[in-house]
Design an enzyme around this catalytic site. Structure first.
Site, PDB file in Angstrom:
ATOM      1  N   ASP A 174       0.803  -1.254   0.032  1.00 20.58           N
ATOM      2  CA  ASP A 174      -0.069   0.010  -0.115  1.00 20.58           C
ATOM      3  C   ASP A 174       1.025   1.197   0.067  1.00 20.58           C
ATOM      4  O   ASP A 174       1.546   1.594   1.091  1.00 20.58           O
ATOM      5  CB  ASP A 174      -0.849  -0.120   1.105  1.00 20.58           C
ATOM      6  CG  ASP A 174      -1.885   0.910   1.121  1.00 20.58           C
ATOM      7  OD1 ASP A 174      -1.755   2.179   0.438  1.00 20.58           O
ATOM      8  OD2 ASP A 174      -3.154   0.990   1.606  1.00 20.58           O
ATOM      9  N   ARG A 235     -13.298  -4.341  -5.750  1.00 22.64           N
ATOM     10  CA  ARG A 235     -13.919  -3.760  -7.068  1.00 22.64           C
ATOM     11  C   ARG A 235     -13.468  -4.592  -8.238  1.00 22.64           C
ATOM     12  O   ARG A 235     -12.196  -4.775  -8.505  1.00 22.64           O
ATOM     13  CB  ARG A 235     -13.594  -2.263  -7.450  1.00 22.64           C
ATOM     14  CG  ARG A 235     -14.273  -1.175  -6.372  1.00 22.64           C
ATOM     15  CD  ARG A 235     -15.674  -1.252  -6.835  1.00 22.64           C
ATOM     16  NE  ARG A 235     -16.452  -0.429  -5.796  1.00 22.64           N
ATOM     17  CZ  ARG A 235     -17.230  -0.900  -4.899  1.00 22.64           C
ATOM     18  NH1 ARG A 235     -16.986  -2.259  -4.551  1.00 22.64           N
ATOM     19  NH2 ARG A 235     -17.952  -0.127  -4.229  1.00 22.64           N
ATOM     20  N   GLU A 264     -21.738  -6.245 -13.413  1.00 22.32           N
ATOM     21  CA  GLU A 264     -22.480  -7.100 -12.660  1.00 22.32           C
ATOM     22  C   GLU A 264     -23.955  -6.851 -12.972  1.00 22.32           C
ATOM     23  O   GLU A 264     -24.372  -5.650 -13.100  1.00 22.32           O
ATOM     24  CB  GLU A 264     -22.020  -6.784 -11.182  1.00 22.32           C
ATOM     25  CG  GLU A 264     -20.801  -7.184 -10.772  1.00 22.32           C
ATOM     26  CD  GLU A 264     -20.424  -6.541  -9.355  1.00 22.32           C
ATOM     27  OE1 GLU A 264     -21.189  -6.200  -8.580  1.00 22.32           O
ATOM     28  OE2 GLU A 264     -19.278  -6.878  -8.881  1.00 22.32           O
ATOM     29  N   HIS A 283     -21.110 -10.472  -5.142  1.00 21.70           N
ATOM     30  CA  HIS A 283     -21.134  -9.100  -4.546  1.00 21.70           C
ATOM     31  C   HIS A 283     -21.800  -9.083  -3.195  1.00 21.70           C
ATOM     32  O   HIS A 283     -22.368  -8.168  -3.045  1.00 21.70           O
ATOM     33  CB  HIS A 283     -21.478  -7.999  -5.679  1.00 21.70           C
ATOM     34  CG  HIS A 283     -20.818  -6.923  -5.322  1.00 21.70           C
ATOM     35  ND1 HIS A 283     -20.429  -5.843  -6.253  1.00 21.70           N
ATOM     36  CD2 HIS A 283     -20.352  -6.121  -4.044  1.00 21.70           C
ATOM     37  CE1 HIS A 283     -20.025  -4.786  -5.725  1.00 21.70           C
ATOM     38  NE2 HIS A 283     -19.992  -4.957  -4.193  1.00 21.70           N
TER      39      HIS A 283
END
Length: 319
Positions: A174, A235, A264, A283
């Site tokens: 990160d 995502r 989706e 999801h």
């Protein structure tokens, strides 16, 4: 009297939202979408709108002259044109803390499913009646393996903690997290290439931004171990889906488990649905009965704050 437009139908009813918004004295319109001309006009006339995954494009935002807040009832913000909202003086908010436990647990569950070969073993019993050495494949002890966590926000950090609790060595990538913060969790901060090369399981927890779009692509997939397993509960746009499919079919990667896709739901003929080494969940990593209430209440509370003239608790922009 201010007007609040609820532009989703995702939860089946609006009881939580209505109870929370009652405090603002606002009139509530249950539009259910932002795509029909009627719903768009309602948004244009509103003082606040609440959305889940609905796109809120700049051309619509520019017409929302009365709007003070776009409340994202969820976490991801990639469907909202935040720069245009900022230019128009509209707060954009989200609910970043409602499903930390749920999403991190879902990610770890998908990893454990692969680590313990659960789909294979279930199929084995169904096909043979019990154990078949011919169908089995090797499994490694978790304490000898490495989990790579991409993104060290709330959910990434929780996933890292749970991975550590299971005995996994945890690497973190990160660029916005300090080495000290990562090491405080018993993890090791590394660059992306090191994480991809050394991890047995990789779980994605980055937001979707221009910088992270297709972070996992043909080039980065080639860096991963052929025995590695990819998990995405963040995502869909973080992954080049065609490149992932090709990598798995070429045995460059052991498999993947995805709770999110670029589009989706997937089309009935989507190749992921036919590839046994790719597991899809709908999801739903965010879901628990508690989270379903929390996200709606907290999203509505942001609307109440802004309509009172207060600053929101979780602004995604600066006004």
């Amino acid at each position: 009297m201010p007007t609040v437009v609820i532009a989703y139908e995702a939860f089946g009813d609006y009881n939580v939202e209505l109870e929370t918004l009652r405090e603002s004295g606002a009139a509530v319109i249950q539009a259910g979408n932002l795509t029909t001309p009627e719903a768009q006009q309602q948004a244009i006339d509103a003082d606040a709108i609440m959305v889940t995954i609905q796109k809120v494009p700049g051309e619509l935002i520019e017409r929302m002259k009365q709007c003070k807040i776009i409340s994202r009832v969820g976490t991801g913000l990639d469907a909202i044109d935040i720069p245009t909202a900022t230019k128009c003086g509209i707060w954009v908010t989200n609910v970043p803390d409602y499903s930390i436990d749920e999403v991190s647990t879902h990610a770890i569950s998908l990893i454990l499913m692969q680590a313990r070969r659960l789909p294979l073993l279930v199929d084995m019993v169904r096909q043979t009646g019990w154990y078949s050495a011919n169908m089995d494949r090797p499994a490694q002890r978790l304490s000898t393996q490495t989990l790579g966590v991409v993104g060290f926000g709330r959910i990434g950090r929780a996933s890292a903690r749970k991975g550590r609790g299971l005995g996994l060595n945890v690497l973190v990538y990160d660029p916005y997290a300090s080495k000290e913060d990562v090491e405080a969790e018993g993890c090791t901060s590394v660059d992306l290439e090191t994480l991809l090369r050394e991890s047995d399981y990789i779980t994605l927890h980055s937001p979707l931004t221009p910088q992270t779009e297709r972070l996992i692509n043909a080039t980065t997939l080639k860096l991963m171990k052929p025995t590695a397993y990819l998990v995405n509960t963040s995502r869909g746009g973080l992954i080049d889906e065609q490149a992932l499919l090709e990598a798995i079919q070429a045995n460059q990667l052991a498999g993947a488990a995805l709770d999110v896709l670029t589009v989706e739901p997937p089309a009935p003929d989507h190749p992921f649905l036919k590839e046994p080494r790719i597991t899809l969940t709908p999801h739903n990593a965010w879901y628990s009965e508690q989270a379903k209430i929390d996200v709606r209440r907290k999203g509505a509370e942001e609307v109440v704050r802004v309509l009172r003239g207060e600053k929101p608790k979780f602004p995604a922009n600066k006004l």
